[in-house]
Design an enzyme around this catalytic site. Structure first.
Site, mmCIF file in Angstrom:
data_model
loop_
_atom_site.group_PDB
_atom_site.id
_atom_site.type_symbol
_atom_site.label_atom_id
_atom_site.label_comp_id
_atom_site.label_asym_id
_atom_site.label_seq_id
_atom_site.Cartn_x
_atom_site.Cartn_y
_atom_site.Cartn_z
ATOM 1 C CG ASN B 111 -1.334 -1.337 1.754
ATOM 2 O OD1 ASN B 111 -0.740 -2.178 1.753
ATOM 3 N ND2 ASN B 111 -2.561 -1.454 2.044
ATOM 4 C CG ASP B 141 0.406 -7.434 5.466
ATOM 5 O OD1 ASP B 141 0.475 -8.279 6.040
ATOM 6 O OD2 ASP B 141 0.597 -6.293 5.521
ATOM 7 C CG MET B 185 3.747 -11.219 10.335
ATOM 8 S SD MET B 185 5.074 -10.822 8.880
ATOM 9 C CE MET B 185 6.358 -10.529 10.109
#
Lengths: 398, 398
Positions: B111, B141, B185
């Site tokens: 991102n 992610d 995570m």
């Protein structure tokens, strides 16, 4: 031939190779015409409550292959210590064995499990029981006497080395300086932590400092070494055995990570976290601590095939000794330059409750490194061709 | 055709697939006749100091194969944020690009890296610079918008699922009860923790409770669920995302594990340790906490081949868009039932600085589990045949 009926138990901590040894015992017992092959569920502790299963249904090629490649313990484990004077427990075990007409007991485990084999074979000698007891080693700690090595250790080395290589690649990507401290299992002996020395790339040692329990740990010396290294390179990788102790014999790990089992052994964690905390007050860069935790002993996906083959062989050898009517023995090993790894017959009293330390002469104390003697040692454990195979990752030349 | 010269940067956290994407860009740029192919060392931060290398020497079949299979970042990373009003930095970057006559910039990241691509392409539009900028996604992610998935995520899922399976086997060997809490995570989105739901054996779900940041975490409810589960079974396995928060939006992780990067993101650790500590006051059995740590993002030895192939393809697609003279775009993806995974052209402003949460409708809040919709989703990412392949370990029927 007399009718032979055996029972097999597994005990202590898991490894990726202990089920391969179980498979070796089952296969060889079947081939040698055993009438019955039982498994103790949760070792001697479960067996005291008559928890056991018939292992004959596992005797298909497919199930045996699957068992060989399954980590941890198919039969379940225990950490149960028979007290010297606990005649009642010993009698109960013999009653349970006699009820199902067992002739041979195979017990796969580490130092403490060999204590059980010793006590039960001694009890048989005293009471005149004909039941035979044979100990078969397993432990990622590699710390039993009269063994060149212990099955499961080579696979754990392969896991540690591969993971350290990947941790080093992970750390190397960031600009700035960093210190990564990796905690590796090994309560009293540094065998597994030593495998961090296998990680080199294009001739470079990737792990900068290696600390074993065999050398007392000096915090100030550690901090000063890290400071010096940070002047020379960006990213420092440290491997540290969970069992490191200071000059006074005190564990470095924080006391909160302290658990005692029935043998009085302390399993501990947190020494990497401790070093990180101390280092943070002394150097100004990113510091990370990583515990390899249970992954290192049970990573079936990284099991070493040669280790598994040898683990099967050691199980088969135990049955061969049983066919020779041995009892009170342990399957040791030695290395022969011509014949490779050979399994040997050892008296159980020579191994139980003893710890084989990592050889002091293989430790380079000046550099906090492991000498090449260890590489020569471990080479023959990891592959038939005597080569250490790690992933060959590409590195940028800077 | 005009002469084309490109530079490629990598930024953010590592994955096992980001070098495969780099390889895809290099291959396609070479095939499309680019005169020069450079790499920024440590992303835009290193490039500001003119740190770069020539990537043409990597253009051999052997090196490309090796690069595809190397985890982390060959070029090094950075976490560098260009401030909106920092015209000086932007001008410096363009000066450096112009000095070596770059026509196309490829930036591979998550991102935050897309924020860099957006700002530089906007700056080019304002200043009239002809330099083009294309963003290519990577993050374990899996939380970027306008993407069916992000390369690197499938391999991380494979690591998490394999490791959870092995942790469950490890825990199962001991008599008595135990709770094992595994921290996975995922700062703001639970995509990776959700992959713990892939672990089942003979139809049994091996992970009992799964907690994602998308659902607020209630400590008392957690403790009561564990207590209830312990009445039914011996060994409880819990998967927990590092980013879980309570009702008030406060992280569960202890504040000491709190680090802020240049983007104001907090990387944290320690929530499994926190749950362990709380649980210890409520239930009387063995409780273990495990952090998968950096291993889950960088385990090249468990990289998923299909993920790597697609990571190469996404890099090649970026070059194809560059050949169409696109700028200010991002390579997204969608899934088509007939054609499988397809890459799509997306406006960079639609993705930068946005987080795609794990879909709420795929979460079974009553059971703290993940619904089968997720399994259907992830299936197409892990293999061409749409099957999830995990080791098939043997379990004792009890």
């Amino acid at each position: 031939m007399d009718r032979r009926r055996c029972i097999i138990g597994q005990s202590g901590g898991p490894t990726v190779a202990i089920n391969a040894t179980l498979a070796g015992v089952i296969k060889a017992a079947r081939q040698n015409g055993f009438d019955a092959i039982y498994g103790m569920v949760n070792g001697i502790q479960g067996f005291l409550e008559n928890q056991m299963i018939d292992l004959i249904p596992l005797c298909t090629e497919e199930k045996m292959e699957q068992l060989i490649h399954t980590p941890a313990m198919y039969l379940g484990s225990c950490r149960f210590k028979i007290a010297d004077n606990d005649v009642e427990t010993k009698n109960k075990i013999f009653e349970n064995l006699e009820r199902i007409h067992i002739t041979d007991v195979f017990y796969i485990g580490g130092n403490d499990s060999m204590d059980t084999v010793q006590k039960l074979s001694a009890h048989a000698a005293v009471t005149g029981s004909p039941i035979r007891f044979i100990g078969i080693p397993k432990t990622i700690d590699n710390d039993l006497e009269h063994a060149y090595y212990i099955p499961g250790y080579p696979s754990a080395c392969q896991y540690v080395a591969t993971t350290m290589l990947e941790i080093a690649h992970d750390a190397a990507i960031y600009p700035g300086h960093s210190v990564t401290i990796v905690e590796i299992m090994g309560r009293d002996a540094g065998w597994l932590a030593a495998s961090a020395s296998l990680v080199n790339q294009d001739g470079d040692q990737m792990v900068d400092l290696i600390y074993l329990p065999e050398v007392s740990f000096h915090m100030e010396d550690f901090i000063s070494r890290v400071k010096t290294l940070l002047l020379e390179k960006q990213h420092i990788i440290v491997a540290v055995s969970e069992g490191i102790r200071d000059n006074a014999g005190q564990y470095i790990a924080s006391p909160t990570g302290y658990v005692k089992d029935a043998f009085g052994n302390c399993s501990r964690s947190g020494c990497a976290a401790q070093l990180k905390q101390r280092l943070e007050t002394a150097v100004n860069c990113k510091i990370r601590s990583i515990e390899l935790n249970v992954l290192q002993r049970n990573a079936g996906h990284l099991a070493n095939e040669y280790d598994l083959q040898n683990a099967v062989r050691i199980g088969e050898t135990a049955v061969q000794y049983a066919m020779e009517l041995e009892t009170g023995i342990f399957v040791g090993s030695r290395y022969d330059a011509e014949y490779g790894l050979l399994f040997t017959k050892e008296n159980i009293s020579e191994v139980s409750n003893k710890v084989r330390a990592f050889p002091g002469e293989w430790i380079d104390r000046d550099q906090c490194q492991i000498k090449n003697d260890y590489i020569d040692y471990v080479r023959v454990l990891l592959a038939e061709d005597g080569m250490i195979h790690l992933p060959e990752y590409l590195r940028r030349e800077s």
